[in-house]
Design a protein around this motif. Structure first.
Motif, short mmCIF file in Angstrom:
data_model
loop_
_atom_site.label_atom_id
_atom_site.label_comp_id
_atom_site.label_asym_id
_atom_site.label_seq_id
_atom_site.Cartn_x
_atom_site.Cartn_y
_atom_site.Cartn_z
N THR A 197 74.24 56.23 112.78
CA THR A 197 74.59 55.67 111.47
C THR A 197 75.96 56.19 111.00
OG1 THR A 197 73.36 57.46 110.41
CG2 THR A 197 72.21 55.37 110.73
N ASN A 198 76.47 57.22 111.67
CA ASN A 198 77.81 57.75 111.38
C ASN A 198 78.33 58.38 112.67
OD1 ASN A 198 80.11 58.99 110.54
ND2 ASN A 198 79.17 60.25 108.96
N THR A 199 79.02 57.56 113.48
CA THR A 199 79.29 57.94 114.87
C THR A 199 80.37 59.01 115.04
OG1 THR A 199 80.68 55.98 115.04
CG2 THR A 199 78.45 55.80 115.92
N ILE A 200 80.87 59.58 113.94
CA ILE A 200 81.76 60.74 114.11
C ILE A 200 80.94 62.03 114.22
CG2 ILE A 200 83.69 59.62 112.90
CD1 ILE A 200 83.17 61.67 110.58
N LYS A 201 79.60 61.92 114.03
CA LYS A 201 78.76 63.11 114.09
C LYS A 201 77.96 63.18 115.38
CE LYS A 201 78.04 64.12 109.23
NZ LYS A 201 77.21 63.87 108.08
N VAL A 202 77.97 64.37 115.97
CA VAL A 202 77.17 64.64 117.16
C VAL A 202 76.40 65.93 116.90
CG1 VAL A 202 77.30 65.30 119.60
CG2 VAL A 202 78.74 63.45 118.73
N GLY A 203 75.15 65.99 117.35
CA GLY A 203 74.36 67.20 117.19
C GLY A 203 73.76 67.62 118.52
N ALA A 204 73.42 68.90 118.63
CA ALA A 204 72.83 69.40 119.87
C ALA A 204 72.05 70.67 119.59
CB ALA A 204 73.91 69.67 120.91
N VAL A 205 71.23 71.07 120.56
CA VAL A 205 70.64 72.41 120.56
C VAL A 205 71.02 73.12 121.85
CG1 VAL A 205 68.71 72.09 118.95
CG2 VAL A 205 68.40 71.45 121.36
N ALA A 206 71.36 74.41 121.69
CA ALA A 206 71.67 75.26 122.84
C ALA A 206 71.16 76.65 122.50
CB ALA A 206 73.18 75.29 123.10
N GLY A 207 70.53 77.32 123.45
CA GLY A 207 69.90 78.59 123.13
C GLY A 207 68.85 78.37 122.07
N SER A 208 68.91 79.16 120.99
CA SER A 208 67.96 78.92 119.88
C SER A 208 68.66 78.28 118.68
CB SER A 208 67.32 80.24 119.47
OG SER A 208 68.32 81.16 119.10
N ASP A 209 69.91 77.82 118.87
CA ASP A 209 70.73 77.29 117.77
C ASP A 209 70.79 75.77 117.75
OD1 ASP A 209 71.36 79.96 117.48
OD2 ASP A 209 73.35 79.80 118.39
N TRP A 210 71.04 75.21 116.54
CA TRP A 210 71.51 73.83 116.48
C TRP A 210 73.00 73.83 116.17
CZ3 TRP A 210 73.73 72.62 111.86
CH2 TRP A 210 73.21 73.12 110.67
N LEU A 211 73.69 72.78 116.63
CA LEU A 211 75.15 72.68 116.46
C LEU A 211 75.48 71.26 116.04
CD1 LEU A 211 74.50 73.99 119.62
CD2 LEU A 211 76.71 74.95 119.08
N ILE A 212 76.47 71.12 115.15
CA ILE A 212 76.92 69.80 114.69
C ILE A 212 78.44 69.71 114.84
CG2 ILE A 212 77.02 68.17 112.74
CD1 ILE A 212 74.17 68.70 113.17
N TRP A 213 78.91 68.60 115.41
CA TRP A 213 80.35 68.35 115.51
C TRP A 213 80.75 67.18 114.61
CZ3 TRP A 213 77.29 69.73 119.50
CH2 TRP A 213 77.73 70.70 120.40
N ASP A 214 81.99 67.25 114.10
CA ASP A 214 82.68 66.09 113.54
C ASP A 214 83.77 65.78 114.57
OD1 ASP A 214 84.65 64.48 112.41
OD2 ASP A 214 84.38 65.31 110.40
N ILE A 215 83.61 64.69 115.33
CA ILE A 215 84.49 64.47 116.48
C ILE A 215 85.93 64.15 116.07
CG2 ILE A 215 82.57 63.79 117.97
CD1 ILE A 215 83.49 60.91 117.75
N THR A 216 86.14 63.85 114.78
CA THR A 216 87.52 63.58 114.34
C THR A 216 88.27 64.89 114.04
OG1 THR A 216 86.86 63.44 112.01
CG2 THR A 216 86.85 61.38 113.28
N ARG A 217 87.52 66.02 113.97
CA ARG A 217 88.14 67.27 113.53
C ARG A 217 88.44 68.25 114.65
NH1 ARG A 217 85.55 69.17 107.79
NH2 ARG A 217 86.14 67.32 106.62
N SER A 218 87.43 68.47 115.51
CA SER A 218 87.60 69.53 116.50
C SER A 218 86.66 69.31 117.66
CB SER A 218 87.28 70.89 115.85
OG SER A 218 87.18 71.90 116.83
#
Length: 330
Positions: free
Chosen positions: A218-239
């Protein structure tokens, strides 16, 4: 990290066997109910779900089995085709992955016609698969064999993308049929142009193993993931590095899924994660980016799989002879 103040599921549906995978269809069924498939050892059940939030006459959840399909071995992953519909001429089409490294495309009219197309090519375990969402004429799958393969519905490979580590998750852009996101176990997420078969952008997790990743459709600049015990969120336009990162589960995290386009308009900041199945139970956390703590905490005995309803802020995980549904309480 979240301690156990978990609440019981909003709804449960009893199943005859252990549920290993469960998926709501992300596409409209052409009726008021949503399509849902769940699978386990040598079976897939397809049914419709209607919740009291959608229909005043329903008490809790109304689950109707449309058909049980025999499946040669345990279902390890499942994806819905956008061609599955119940209006006009009913058609059910989905694809599965199993430990024999094969994909199976199942098509049924829920009466006499029932076809299974077996697709071979992967040389190791298949972790995830997805249909091209606009027409459903292609399937992408990722595997421990360090490839992402794109197939037509006849089982021919149209593209093979060579990866640098096992492929964990694959997502198709909701409108642009030539854009694919592929997440790799070593912590890299790449976006590919299927026309040139080249990577056009990459994101770095900065930690491994990456267990699951999802593109916010619904907002394709956002990507999320889990690694280890963490969740992570990216804004692909930023970094290429995560914008936000938080510990979620005491043990390792297993799955990350963004909520779909829901009616409460809170969807693009709403996501769920699950912990790796423990000896007794698996933890489900529903997070909202505006809240420091999870907004919902649940757990299911030997839980497996995770899927969001197409329009409601409600997700499901499978378990021991049942499906558990949680409605998000904001």
């Amino acid at each position: 990290m979240q301690e156990d103040s978990s609440r019981s599921p909003s709804y449960t549906v009893t199943c005859e066997d252990y549920v290993h995978v469960v998926e709501f269809s992300p596409f409209t069924s052409g009726t008021s109910a949503s399509l849902l498939a769940y699978g386990g050892n040598q079976y897939v059940v397809v049914g419709t779900c209607l919740f009291q939030e959608e229909d005043m006459e329903v008490e809790g959840v109304e689950f109707n089995v449309l058909r049980a399909f025999h499946h040669e071995l345990r279902v390890d992953a499942l994806a819905w085709s956008p061609e599955s519909r119940l209006d006009r001429i009913p058609t059910i089409r989905f694809c599965t992955a199993a430990a024999d490294r094969k994909l199976r495309l199942l098509t049924s009219d829920l009466q006499d016609r029932h076809e299974v197309k077996v697709m071979e090519g992967h040389t190791s375990y298949i972790n995830h698969l997805v249909f091209e969402p606009t027409e459903g004429k292609q399937i992408a799958s990722v595997s421990d064999d360090h490839t992402c393969r794109v197939w037509d519905l006849d089982g021919n490979e149209s593209s093979t993308l060579r990866l640098r580590s096992p492929g964990i998750s694959v997502c198709w852009h909701p409108e642009e049929a030539f854009k694919l996101m592929v997440a790799e176990k070593k912590g890299t997420i790449r976006f590919y142009d299927l026309v040139t078969q080249q990577a056009i952008l990459s994101l770095d997790c900065d930690q491994a193993p990456l267990m699951s990743a999802d593109w916010c459709l619904t907002n394709t600049i956002k990507v999320g993931a889990v690694a280890g015990s963490d969740w992570l969120i990216w804004d692909i336009t930023r970094s290429s590095y995560p914008q936000e990162k938080r510990p979620a589960h005491r043990d390792k995290a297993r799955l990350f899924k963004w909520s779909k386009k829901n009616v409460l308009k809170i969807n693009e900041n709403l996501f769920a994660t699950t912990g790796c199945p423990g000896k007794i139970s698996s933890q489900l956390l529903i997070h909202h980016l505006g809240h420091p703590q999870p907004v919902t905490v649940g757990s299911a005995a030997v839980g497996s799989g995770l899927s969001w309803h197409r329009t409601l802020p409600l997700c499901v995980i499978g378990g021991d002879r049942k499906l558990c549904f949680w409605m998000t309480e904001m």
